[in-house]
Design a protein around this motif. Structure first.
Motif, mmCIF file in Angstrom:
data_model
loop_
_atom_site.group_PDB
_atom_site.id
_atom_site.type_symbol
_atom_site.label_atom_id
_atom_site.label_comp_id
_atom_site.label_asym_id
_atom_site.label_seq_id
_atom_site.Cartn_x
_atom_site.Cartn_y
_atom_site.Cartn_z
ATOM 1 N N SER A 120 -55.085 69.955 37.445
ATOM 2 C CA SER A 120 -55.469 68.899 38.381
ATOM 3 C C SER A 120 -54.291 67.958 38.586
ATOM 4 C CB SER A 120 -56.681 68.127 37.864
ATOM 5 O OG SER A 120 -56.311 67.263 36.822
ATOM 6 N N ARG A 121 -54.223 67.393 39.762
ATOM 7 C CA ARG A 121 -53.138 66.458 40.045
ATOM 8 C C ARG A 121 -53.324 65.167 39.263
ATOM 9 N NH1 ARG A 121 -51.285 66.360 45.993
ATOM 10 N NH2 ARG A 121 -53.458 65.878 46.432
ATOM 11 N N SER A 122 -54.576 64.785 38.981
ATOM 12 C CA SER A 122 -54.831 63.481 38.376
ATOM 13 C C SER A 122 -54.553 63.447 36.878
ATOM 14 C CB SER A 122 -56.282 63.066 38.624
ATOM 15 O OG SER A 122 -57.174 63.962 37.981
ATOM 16 N N ASN A 123 -54.660 64.602 36.186
ATOM 17 C CA ASN A 123 -54.505 64.586 34.737
ATOM 18 C C ASN A 123 -53.916 65.911 34.249
ATOM 19 O OD1 ASN A 123 -54.658 63.952 32.040
ATOM 20 N ND2 ASN A 123 -56.890 63.969 31.918
ATOM 21 N N PRO A 124 -52.658 66.203 34.587
ATOM 22 C CA PRO A 124 -52.083 67.505 34.228
ATOM 23 C C PRO A 124 -51.978 67.731 32.730
ATOM 24 C CG PRO A 124 -50.401 66.042 35.130
ATOM 25 C CD PRO A 124 -51.718 65.375 35.376
ATOM 26 N N ASP A 125 -51.786 66.673 31.938
ATOM 27 C CA ASP A 125 -51.661 66.847 30.491
ATOM 28 C C ASP A 125 -52.937 67.411 29.871
ATOM 29 O OD1 ASP A 125 -49.077 65.993 30.504
ATOM 30 O OD2 ASP A 125 -49.470 64.031 29.610
ATOM 31 N N ASN A 126 -54.075 67.192 30.505
ATOM 32 C CA ASN A 126 -55.321 67.744 29.986
ATOM 33 C C ASN A 126 -55.248 69.262 29.934
ATOM 34 O OD1 ASN A 126 -58.045 67.668 29.077
ATOM 35 N ND2 ASN A 126 -58.781 67.971 31.160
ATOM 36 N N ASP A 127 -54.605 69.877 30.933
ATOM 37 C CA ASP A 127 -54.489 71.335 30.980
ATOM 38 C C ASP A 127 -53.277 71.838 30.200
ATOM 39 O OD1 ASP A 127 -56.738 71.870 32.799
ATOM 40 O OD2 ASP A 127 -55.542 70.781 34.258
ATOM 41 N N TRP A 128 -52.154 71.153 30.331
ATOM 42 C CA TRP A 128 -50.913 71.638 29.735
ATOM 43 C C TRP A 128 -50.776 71.276 28.260
ATOM 44 C CZ3 TRP A 128 -47.995 75.360 31.316
ATOM 45 C CH2 TRP A 128 -47.801 75.627 32.669
ATOM 46 N N VAL A 129 -51.432 70.222 27.806
ATOM 47 C CA VAL A 129 -51.227 69.758 26.429
ATOM 48 C C VAL A 129 -52.497 69.907 25.592
ATOM 49 C CG1 VAL A 129 -50.549 67.822 24.960
ATOM 50 C CG2 VAL A 129 -49.450 68.137 27.183
ATOM 51 N N THR A 130 -53.555 69.173 25.943
ATOM 52 C CA THR A 130 -54.711 69.158 25.040
ATOM 53 C C THR A 130 -55.486 70.471 25.038
ATOM 54 O OG1 THR A 130 -56.122 68.088 26.706
ATOM 55 C CG2 THR A 130 -54.956 66.655 25.171
ATOM 56 N N LYS A 131 -55.598 71.135 26.184
ATOM 57 C CA LYS A 131 -56.303 72.418 26.188
ATOM 58 C C LYS A 131 -55.460 73.514 25.530
ATOM 59 C CE LYS A 131 -59.279 71.353 30.097
ATOM 60 N NZ LYS A 131 -59.642 71.603 31.494
ATOM 61 N N THR A 132 -54.150 73.382 25.581
ATOM 62 C CA THR A 132 -53.283 74.308 24.860
ATOM 63 C C THR A 132 -53.533 74.218 23.365
ATOM 64 O OG1 THR A 132 -51.602 74.155 26.598
ATOM 65 C CG2 THR A 132 -50.867 74.940 24.453
ATOM 66 N N VAL A 142 -57.159 84.124 25.139
ATOM 67 C CA VAL A 142 -56.174 84.065 26.224
ATOM 68 C C VAL A 142 -56.432 82.803 27.041
ATOM 69 C CG1 VAL A 142 -55.273 85.197 28.296
ATOM 70 C CG2 VAL A 142 -56.034 86.579 26.355
ATOM 71 N N TYR A 143 -55.365 82.063 27.320
ATOM 72 C CA TYR A 143 -55.464 80.857 28.149
ATOM 73 C C TYR A 143 -54.413 80.949 29.246
ATOM 74 C CZ TYR A 143 -55.124 75.884 29.451
ATOM 75 O OH TYR A 143 -55.088 74.692 30.136
ATOM 76 N N ALA A 144 -54.869 80.982 30.504
ATOM 77 C CA ALA A 144 -53.967 81.075 31.656
ATOM 78 C C ALA A 144 -54.008 79.762 32.435
ATOM 79 C CB ALA A 144 -54.367 82.239 32.555
ATOM 80 N N ILE A 145 -52.825 79.250 32.767
ATOM 81 C CA ILE A 145 -52.693 77.979 33.471
ATOM 82 C C ILE A 145 -52.008 78.230 34.808
ATOM 83 C CG2 ILE A 145 -51.846 75.606 33.323
ATOM 84 C CD1 ILE A 145 -51.417 76.115 30.292
ATOM 85 N N PHE A 146 -52.616 77.719 35.884
ATOM 86 C CA PHE A 146 -52.029 77.791 37.222
ATOM 87 C C PHE A 146 -51.817 76.353 37.701
ATOM 88 C CE2 PHE A 146 -53.971 81.811 36.547
ATOM 89 C CZ PHE A 146 -53.247 82.730 37.296
ATOM 90 N N ASP A 147 -50.592 76.042 38.126
ATOM 91 C CA ASP A 147 -50.255 74.661 38.465
ATOM 92 C C ASP A 147 -49.887 74.538 39.947
ATOM 93 O OD1 ASP A 147 -49.394 72.040 38.575
ATOM 94 O OD2 ASP A 147 -48.358 72.126 36.650
ATOM 95 N N PRO A 148 -50.837 74.074 40.780
ATOM 96 C CA PRO A 148 -50.540 73.925 42.209
ATOM 97 C C PRO A 148 -49.558 72.802 42.519
ATOM 98 C CG PRO A 148 -52.916 74.071 41.810
ATOM 99 C CD PRO A 148 -52.262 73.828 40.497
ATOM 100 N N ARG A 149 -49.191 72.001 41.545
ATOM 101 C CA ARG A 149 -48.168 70.972 41.783
ATOM 102 C C ARG A 149 -46.795 71.606 41.930
ATOM 103 N NH1 ARG A 149 -47.813 67.498 36.882
ATOM 104 N NH2 ARG A 149 -47.749 69.596 35.998
ATOM 105 N N VAL A 155 -49.283 82.093 30.722
ATOM 106 C CA VAL A 155 -50.380 82.743 30.019
ATOM 107 C C VAL A 155 -50.070 82.670 28.524
ATOM 108 C CG1 VAL A 155 -51.694 84.861 29.671
ATOM 109 C CG2 VAL A 155 -50.833 84.287 31.953
ATOM 110 N N LEU A 156 -50.992 82.097 27.764
ATOM 111 C CA LEU A 156 -50.808 81.916 26.330
ATOM 112 C C LEU A 156 -51.749 82.845 25.570
ATOM 113 C CD1 LEU A 156 -50.440 78.985 27.877
ATOM 114 C CD2 LEU A 156 -49.942 78.241 25.562
ATOM 115 N N THR A 157 -51.213 83.522 24.551
ATOM 116 C CA THR A 157 -51.982 84.517 23.797
ATOM 117 C C THR A 157 -51.557 84.494 22.332
ATOM 118 O OG1 THR A 157 -50.350 86.231 24.334
ATOM 119 C CG2 THR A 157 -52.260 86.060 25.785
ATOM 120 N N ASP A 158 -52.175 85.367 21.542
ATOM 121 C CA ASP A 158 -51.811 85.621 20.146
ATOM 122 C C ASP A 158 -51.990 84.375 19.280
ATOM 123 O OD1 ASP A 158 -51.044 88.277 20.832
ATOM 124 O OD2 ASP A 158 -49.076 87.544 21.468
ATOM 125 N N ILE A 159 -53.239 84.044 19.021
ATOM 126 C CA ILE A 159 -53.547 82.901 18.164
ATOM 127 C C ILE A 159 -53.046 83.185 16.745
ATOM 128 C CG2 ILE A 159 -55.407 81.538 17.135
ATOM 129 C CD1 ILE A 159 -57.073 82.140 19.635
#
Length: 203
Positions: A120-132, A142-149, A155-159
């Protein structure tokens, strides 16, 4: 209910239930999306902007074209919840077996095959930092992030276990236009929309 001050686990559980009750009470009555993390309640003041929703739609359709019929790319409710960790999230897209959607209540995050988020444009750290941090803690493989900004993603894998808790060991970055593999399925990222610059109309 009385909570013993030296019982941190019980106190944390009580706090989580209170936050969860608040989030449920606001459902549909306040703007944005509420989620619960280790730090407390997160409010993403997103509005249903076209690039965000169009990205979710195109990704869902592309995934469901290549996945077996019994696997779905779900874009709605309910939330994904891990009560012992005090975390409740709602991914933009949940790749999950249709059979695991049966029943009542929130989804068990360990049944997800993948979580997909459109930043989201309003809170990118929520997706890139805390959800990571939260998704491996919840057991989402598997966690995939798409950034329209920026027209980029990862794509993050292998816990694996770290001193700070479970984390993803592998990160594969991509730019829009490349093919991307999410779990066992590869899709195109061609023609995914970008956010417009502020002041250039709806984004």
């Amino acid at each position: 209910m009385t909570i013993a001050p030296d019982n941190a686990q019980q106190g944390a559980s009580h706090l989580y239930r209170a936050m969860r009750d608040f989030v449920e009470s606001t459902d549909g009555t306040l703007p944005g999306r509420f989620e619960i993390t280790k730090e407390g309640i997160v409010l993403d003041m997103m509005s249903p902007v076209r690039p965000h929703e169009l990205t979710a739609l195109r990704l869902r359709k592309r995934l469901e074209r290549v996945m077996p019929e019994e696997i779905v790319a779900h874009t709605g409710e309910p939330d994904v919840e891990m009560v012992p960790e005090g975390i409740m999230r709602r991914p933009d897209i949940m790749v999950i077996a249709e059979a695991d959607m049966e029943g009542e209540g929130t989804f068990d995050p360990r049944t997800l095959i993948a979580a997909v988020e459109i930043v989201s444009r309003s809170n990118p750290d929520n997706d890139w930092v805390t959800k990571t941090r939260d998704y491996p803690l919840m057991g989402v493989p598997v966690y995939a992030i798409f950034d329209p900004r920026t027209g980029e993603g990862a794509v993050l894998t292998d816990i694996h276990t770290t001193p700070d808790g479970p984390r993803y060991a592998t990160r594969k970055d991509f730019v829009y236009g490349e093919d991307v593999t999410i779990a066992d399925w590869t899709i195109s990222t061609q023609n995914l929309p970008l956010y417009q610059e502020e002041g250039q109309g709806q984004g």
